[in-house]
Motif scaffolding. Structure first.
Motif, PDB file in Angstrom:
ATOM      1  N   SER A  32       3.928   3.145   8.824  1.00 45.36           N
ATOM      2  CA  SER A  32       4.349   3.511   9.407  1.00 45.36           C
ATOM      3  C   SER A  32       5.325   1.450   9.111  1.00 45.36           C
ATOM      4  N   GLU A  33       4.556   0.655   9.213  1.00 46.08           N
ATOM      5  CA  GLU A  33       4.740  -0.242   8.546  1.00 46.08           C
ATOM      6  C   GLU A  33       5.042  -0.062   6.462  1.00 46.08           C
ATOM      7  N   LEU A  34       4.821  -0.055   6.072  1.00 48.90           N
ATOM      8  CA  LEU A  34       4.125   0.517   4.605  1.00 48.90           C
ATOM      9  C   LEU A  34       5.358   1.106   3.790  1.00 48.90           C
ATOM     10  N   ALA A  35       6.171   2.521   4.984  1.00 46.82           N
ATOM     11  CA  ALA A  35       6.864   3.287   4.381  1.00 46.82           C
ATOM     12  C   ALA A  35       8.266   3.085   5.551  1.00 46.82           C
ATOM     13  N   PRO A  36       9.001   2.045   4.914  1.00 39.38           N
ATOM     14  CA  PRO A  36      10.100   2.369   6.508  1.00 39.38           C
ATOM     15  C   PRO A  36      11.522   3.672   5.516  1.00 39.38           C
ATOM     16  N   PHE A  37      11.617   4.604   5.189  1.00 41.86           N
ATOM     17  CA  PHE A  37      11.968   5.642   4.273  1.00 41.86           C
ATOM     18  C   PHE A  37      12.470   6.362   4.970  1.00 41.86           C
ATOM     19  N   ASN A  38      13.659   7.618   5.172  1.00 44.28           N
ATOM     20  CA  ASN A  38      13.979   8.637   5.563  1.00 44.28           C
ATOM     21  C   ASN A  38      12.321   9.662   5.226  1.00 44.28           C
ATOM     22  N   SER A  39      11.945   9.598   4.690  1.00 48.81           N
ATOM     23  CA  SER A  39      10.475  10.187   4.673  1.00 48.81           C
ATOM     24  C   SER A  39       9.786   9.913   4.565  1.00 48.81           C
ATOM     25  N   PRO A  40       8.925   9.265   5.488  1.00 49.95           N
ATOM     26  CA  PRO A  40       7.727   8.484   5.532  1.00 49.95           C
ATOM     27  C   PRO A  40       6.543   9.098   4.614  1.00 49.95           C
ATOM     28  N   GLU A  41       6.221  10.079   4.482  1.00 48.58           N
ATOM     29  CA  GLU A  41       4.648  10.564   3.503  1.00 48.58           C
ATOM     30  C   GLU A  41       5.330  10.261   1.680  1.00 48.58           C
ATOM     31  N   TYR A  42       6.723  10.028   1.247  1.00 50.15           N
ATOM     32  CA  TYR A  42       6.790   9.507  -0.147  1.00 50.15           C
ATOM     33  C   TYR A  42       7.455   8.488  -0.050  1.00 50.15           C
ATOM     34  N   GLY A  43       8.228   7.468   1.365  1.00 49.32           N
ATOM     35  CA  GLY A  43       7.982   6.126   1.017  1.00 49.32           C
ATOM     36  C   GLY A  43       6.939   5.300   0.735  1.00 49.32           C
ATOM     37  N   LEU A  44       5.888   6.161   1.222  1.00 54.45           N
ATOM     38  CA  LEU A  44       3.911   5.751   1.380  1.00 54.45           C
ATOM     39  C   LEU A  44       3.657   5.927  -0.024  1.00 54.45           C
ATOM     40  N   LEU A  45       4.004   7.274  -0.380  1.00 55.88           N
ATOM     41  CA  LEU A  45       4.079   6.789  -1.578  1.00 55.88           C
ATOM     42  C   LEU A  45       4.921   6.196  -3.060  1.00 55.88           C
ATOM     43  N   TRP A  46       5.412   6.262  -2.840  1.00 55.87           N
ATOM     44  CA  TRP A  46       6.297   4.240  -2.875  1.00 55.87           C
ATOM     45  C   TRP A  46       5.683   4.038  -3.573  1.00 55.87           C
ATOM     46  N   THR A  47       5.465   2.607  -2.154  1.00 60.32           N
ATOM     47  CA  THR A  47       5.022   1.358  -1.803  1.00 60.32           C
ATOM     48  C   THR A  47       3.232   1.889  -2.556  1.00 60.32           C
TER      49      THR A  47
END
Length: 405
Positions: A89-104
């Motif tokens: 949750s800290e690494l990926a402040p995206f609409n989709s956390p899984e996608y956000g984490l992948l991008w991070t």
């Protein structure tokens, strides 16, 4: 665009998004849907989100907020990370956390762009495999801004073709492998040569605790190919398929008929060749089949036959299939009966017309044995095995006055 999956299936929804080059997000929710992993829970089993940009897929995944599958795919790439929800949750402040984490992870160079694209493609295919298996649920598509940043875009049609083939192949593994959530367990290494070597390699993951889907991620392969590799050993008894200890993930490819019932199929088609073909194929597979040549007579006979599935031709002289389908749907007795349209037309508009008339699915002629049986099993499940063993393929099929039993 919104509605019930019984009215418009996932395939049609995706095709409409692609055809209209839409940008936005698709939300799909399944309530109380029977699952291969376990019985329906009577509440929201799962929900999925898919993001589109100009008719192409950006990302698709579940909304459960877990990162298990991403962590499994990372392990398959030789990357060991503890992706707890708090860290993610800290690494990926995206609409989709899984996608956000992948991008991070890409930004931090934990993953290369090539690894990121490969993992993203597998995440999307896994999601589509589940979505295309759903027959009940609700969907909402909202126009909006594209999900960003974007790693890559995926064309919908090739994905649909590939995943549909996977679903068809999946049926060939049943009943020996019934669920991709099952956990393989090596119980007999008493083989020789390459088979024994392969079993020893599989034993690392085939421990009775690791589901097929997770094994596939560890091996950087799709679940179906892993299931196919296991299939010969499951048949010979060297591997047993254990039930998952916590069957919470949805998977809607499952028989809908009681185990002690022989599914009854009615085929309405003015072509004698098609009727004969359908009867020969389905009789060999243990189904009870009635073929009807006259659509007007079919309307009255359906109430006597009470079929579990109706196959209906579109182009018939006495009454067009779309019209017949709509009339059948007016009867309360057949509001939930699967109706599959048989036609030589393969156009998108024809498919939508069939849906508007109340059809459940659409099968294009000519079709083979595999396509027909896979579709029938999809809606009514396999026939009783005892019946299948008792039926001889060489038995003649009688056609009298357009009706045969």
């Amino acid at each position: 665009m919104q509605g019930e999956l019984s009215e418009l299936d996932i395939r049609s929804i995706l095709q409409l998004i692609e055809l209209g080059q839409r940008t936005g997000e698709l939300y799909v929710e399944a309530r109380g849907v029977p699952s291969m992993a376990g019985p329906a829970m009577g509440s929201v089993e799962a929900a999925w989100l898919a993001f589109f940009d100009s008719g192409q897929l950006v990302y698709a995944g579940t909304t459960n907020g877990h990162f298990d599958r991403l962590q499994d795919h990372l392990k398959g790439q030789g990357i060991q990370l503890d992706l707890t929800a708090e860290k993610a949750s800290e690494l990926a402040p995206f609409n989709s956390p899984e996608y956000g984490l992948l991008w991070t992870l890409l930004e931090r160079r934990v993953l290369t762009p090539q690894q990121g694209r490969e993992i993203l493609g597998r995440l999307i295919e896994e999601t589509l495999f589940e979505l295309l298996s759903l027959h009940q649920g609700t969907f909402v598509f909202r126009l909006g801004y594209a999900l960003s940043p974007q790693l890559t875009l995926f064309e919908i049609t090739p994905l649909l073709t590939r995943v549909t083939q996977q679903l068809q192949d999946w049926h060939q593994l049943q009943p020996h492998i019934q669920s991709l959530r099952q956990c393989p367990l090596v119980v007999d290494l008493a083989t020789t040569g390459k088979a024994q070597q392969r079993l020893k390699r599989l034993a690392q993951w085939a421990d009775g605790q690791t589901p097929l889907t997770q094994m596939a991620r560890y091996l950087s392969r799709d679940s179906l190919s892993v299931a196919k590799a296991l299939y010969p050993y499951v048949k010979q008894g060297a591997i047993q398929m254990m039930l998952p200890s916590n069957p919470t993930e949805p998977f809607a490819v499952s028989p809908t008929m009681p185990l002690d019932a022989v599914p009854r199929i009615v085929c309405i088609d003015d072509g004698a060749t098609i009727r004969q073909t359908v009867e020969d194929i389905l009789n060999r597979h243990g189904y009870e089949v009635t073929s009807l040549a006259n659509p007007l007579k079919a309307l009255s006979l359906l109430f006597q036959l009470k079929p579990d599935l109706i196959l209906c031709d579109i182009a018939m002289p006495e009454l067009e299939g779309y019209e017949l389908c709509a009339m059948i749907r007016q009867a309360a007795a057949f509001r939930d009966t699967p109706i599959v349209m048989l036609t030589g037309k393969d156009g998108f508009i024809d498919r939508i017309r069939a849906r508007m008339a109340g059809a459940t699915d659409y099968l294009t002629k000519p079709f083979g044995e595999h396509e027909l049986t896979a579709l029938v099993e999809r809606y009514v499940g396999p026939a009783i095995r005892a019946r299948m063993r008792s039926i001889k393929p060489s038995l003649p099929v009688n056609i009298t006055m357009g009706v045969s039993r």
